[in-house]
Design a protein around this motif. Structure first.
Motif: not given
Ligand SMILES: CC(=O)SCCNC(=O)CCNC(=O)[C@H](O)C(C)(C)COP(=O)(O)OP(=O)(O)OC[C@H]1O[C@@H](n2cnc3c(N)ncnc32)[C@H](O)[C@@H]1OP(=O)(O)O
Ligand SMILES: O=CC(=O)O
Ligand SMILES: [Mg+2]
Length: 572
Positions: A466, A171, A390, A175, A361, A125, A140, A301, A116-117, A173, A122, A358, A464
């Motif tokens: 959805p 919220r 991954w 972290y 919901r 988390n 990426d 990818w 993740g970024p 909350k 994040m 992913i 990144s």
């Molecule tokens: C081709 C490649 O290079 S792959 C590697 C690079 N790409 C990545 O790393 C993508 C990582 N994933 C993401 O960025 C995200 O999951 C997305 C953008 C795809 C989807 O994000 P969202 O729609 O916001 O996810 P969603 O709303 O379901 O998130 C729910 C919870 O999970 C957390 N979450 C979602 N994805 C991640 C993650 N990868 N890492 C940590 N926490 C995460 C959110 O922060 C959120 O936390 P909260 O409930 O405390 O607020």
């Protein structure tokens, strides 16, 4: 003494008693910071840290320039009709009986890695997610704005120190880190990207040396104590095409170890095999990094993107619709199998890649189906012999962990138990085999819809997103861009849906118009107006119709996110 002048942004300005507006980064000779000044950033951009980055740049810039020239030469060769293959000059490396340094105990078990970024919430988390490793991404998944990059460094420093906190006031909350957290890997940008907010001796800094240098400088000591059991820091290295690029990283690591006074081989890195030329260099890449390696990863990818890019001038090697190019295609399976064999022969991890699904919901049925696809993909990986994989989202981790647990037994990895000698027979033809499948107008539409929305997000600082229940990032968006470009260039017939239309500029123009209307309907006109969809549409359309294919979407669009203070947007 040199100072680099920056201006406080609005928020920071308010905090200054008396309304002072100017701040200075205390920079070493020859370094100019043109990004916004911020007190938090100044704790990262210290004189010592910038000196280290400048030293890396001065020592390695000519090597990096040469490596980029070699990429251009290789591109010319492929464009003249040649195809990549194993290099006869390095046969002794491929056939030799050497192994990489022992895997550090701290990262022997990497069965599930979340990525993740480098965004604050994040990061927390991800570190708390239950995954074995978290890959914090400057690449990426990150739009490389000044704010994202510098905040990312601040966040990582707090994470390594264990003090990272985030308060979501809306919220109510808070972290913070659990007692047990994932091991941290950091992925700097690729060699090709400049960092135009920092100039060194009159030219933009090399992006990945800024990411690596600042992170290493501030964190190596704490990391080795708290996370690495005496090793580290750990890295992921993206988008390399040739082992000469791995040699530069190896030298950078040795230089960093020397600066820090830590043992050679402390720093460890996993290289993503995510370009087509690199699949023929896997032994050579591991060999260059043999003191610093913890394996290779199937960056599937970017690999697909690279297949199109490498064969941009080969109309006989067109890809089917993007959704059909999965790991079941012969060339993808061969790549994963050969990567496993290569890594295990050399004593290091063979990591799998990212399934794009992913959690969904609001639709339990669709959610179940997505999870089944992820599990199927992971089962294939672990049965093939991958040591880990991954996950894009914390919600996927329990299911992925279960698949790996059920198939790995008590081993921390499969390095010694899954040798995959059968993969020794994989040939150049296997690795290059044209993927099968149809091309459709819906494929063109989806590429366009996804590409525009991704660029719109990227321009506003999100790397990144959805989209249509899938994870999209720079690598997946690249596939959409280059596939559209290639289909346009060769006037491909889209006959998969029985329509039999040719891709022309006129058809593409109409598709863009209709998809923009659809995006506006989907996101709502308010968000559409406030967002950067029109700018993104212009950029994406230009990239798809360019007479010469741009090497990277993010490089081509980079000047749109560079903001120099106090001079305003850069023209680069
Ligand atoms: C081709 C490649 O290079 S792959 C590697 C690079 N790409 C990545 O790393 C993508 C990582 N994933 C993401 O960025 C995200 O999951 C997305 C953008 C795809 C989807 O994000 P969202 O729609 O916001 O996810 P969603 O709303 O379901 O998130 C729910 C919870 O999970 C957390 N979450 C979602 N994805 C991640 C993650 N990868 N890492 C940590 N926490 C995460 C959110 O922060 C959120 O936390 P909260 O409930 O405390 O607020
Ligand atoms: O970085 C990973 C990829 O699949 O690309
Ligand atoms: Mg990638």
């Amino acid at each position: 003494m040199s100072f680099s002048l920056g201006y406080y942004g609005d928020t920071a300005m308010k905090k200054i008693p008396g309304g002072g507006a100017v701040g200075w980064y205390d920079v070493p000779e020859g370094v100019d910071v043109r990004g916004r000044y911020d007190e938090e950033f100044a704790k990262i951009l210290t004189k010592d840290a910038l000196m280290f980055v400048a030293e890396l740049q001065r020592e390695f810039r000519s090597h990096v320039k040469y490596a980029m020239e070699c990429r251009k030469e290789a591109k010319m060769r492929y464009n003249s009709g040649l195809v990549p293959g194993f290099d006869p000059a390095t046969r002794n490396v491929r056939e030799g009986d050497w192994v990489c340094a022992e895997v550090p105990p701290a990262v022997a078990d990497r069965r599930v890695e979340i990525t993740g970024p480098v965004e604050r919430k994040m990061i927390i988390n991800a570190l708390n997610s239950g995954a074995k490793v978290f890959m914090a991404d400057f690449e990426d998944a990150l739009s490389p704005t000044w704010e994202n990059l510098m905040r990312g460094q601040v966040n990582l420093k707090d994470a390594v120190n264990g003090t990272i906190r985030f308060e979501d006031k809306a919220r109510n909350k808070v972290y913070k880190l659990n007692d047990q957290t994932a091991k941290l890997f950091v992925r700097p940008r690729g060699w090709h990207l400049p960092e135009s907010h920092i100039y060194i001796d009159g030219e933009p800094a090399i992006g990945c040396l800024v990411d690596f240098g600042l992170y290493f400088h501030h964190n190596y000591a704490a990391f080795r104590k708290s996370q690495g059991q005496g090793f580290g820091p750990f890295f992921y290295l993206p988008k390399m095409e040739n082992s000469r690029e791995a040699r530069i990283w190896n030298n950078v690591f040795e230089r960093a170890e020397k600066m820090a006074g830590i043992e050679k081989g402390s720093i460890r890195a996993t290289v993503l095999i995510e370009t087509l030329p690199a699949v023929f260099q896997m032994d050579e890449i591991l060999y260059e990094l043999r003191d610093h390696s913890v394996g290779l990863n199937c960056g599937r990818w970017d690999y697909i993107f690279s297949y199109v890019k490498t064969f941009q001038a080969h109309p006989d090697r067109l890809l089917p619709d993007r959704v059909l190019v999965g790991m079941g295609q012969h060339f993808m399976r061969s790549y994963s199998d050969l990567l496993i064999r290569t890594c295990h022969r050399r004593g290091v991890h063979a990591m799998g890649g990212m399934a794009a699904q992913i959690p969904i919901r609001d639709d339990p049925e669709a959610n179940k189906a997505a999870l089944e696809l992820v599990k199927k993909d992971k089962l294939r990986e672990v049965r093939a012999g991958h040591d880990g994989t991954w996950a894009a989202h914390p919600g996927l981790i329990p299911a992925i962990m279960e698949v790996f647990n059920n198939n790995m037994g008590n081993n921390p990895n499969l390095i010694k138990t899954m040798k995959r000698e059968d993969a020794a027979n994989i040939t150049e033809e296997d690795l290059l085999q044209i993927p099968r499948g149809v091309r459709t107008i819906e494929g063109l539409r989806l590429n366009t819809r996804v590409g525009i929305q991704y660029v719109a997000a990227w321009l506003t600082g999100t790397g990144s997103v959805p989209l249509y229940n899938l994870m999209e990032d720079a690598a997946t968006a690249e596939i959409s861009r280059v596939q559209n470009w290639q289909w346009l260039k060769y006037g491909v017939e889209l006959d998969g849906d029985g329509l039999g239309v040719r891709v022309t500029t006129e058809l593409f123009g109409k598709v863009v118009e209709e998809e923009m209307s659809r995006i506006e309907r989907e996101v709502g006109s308010n968000r559409f107006k406030k967002g950067m969809y029109k700018e993104a549409c212009k950029i994406f359309t230009r990239q798809c119709t360019a007479p010469v294919l741009d090497d990277f979407l993010t490089l081509n669009a980079y000047n749109h996110i560079v903001v120099h203070h106090p001079k305003g947007p850069s023209r680069l």
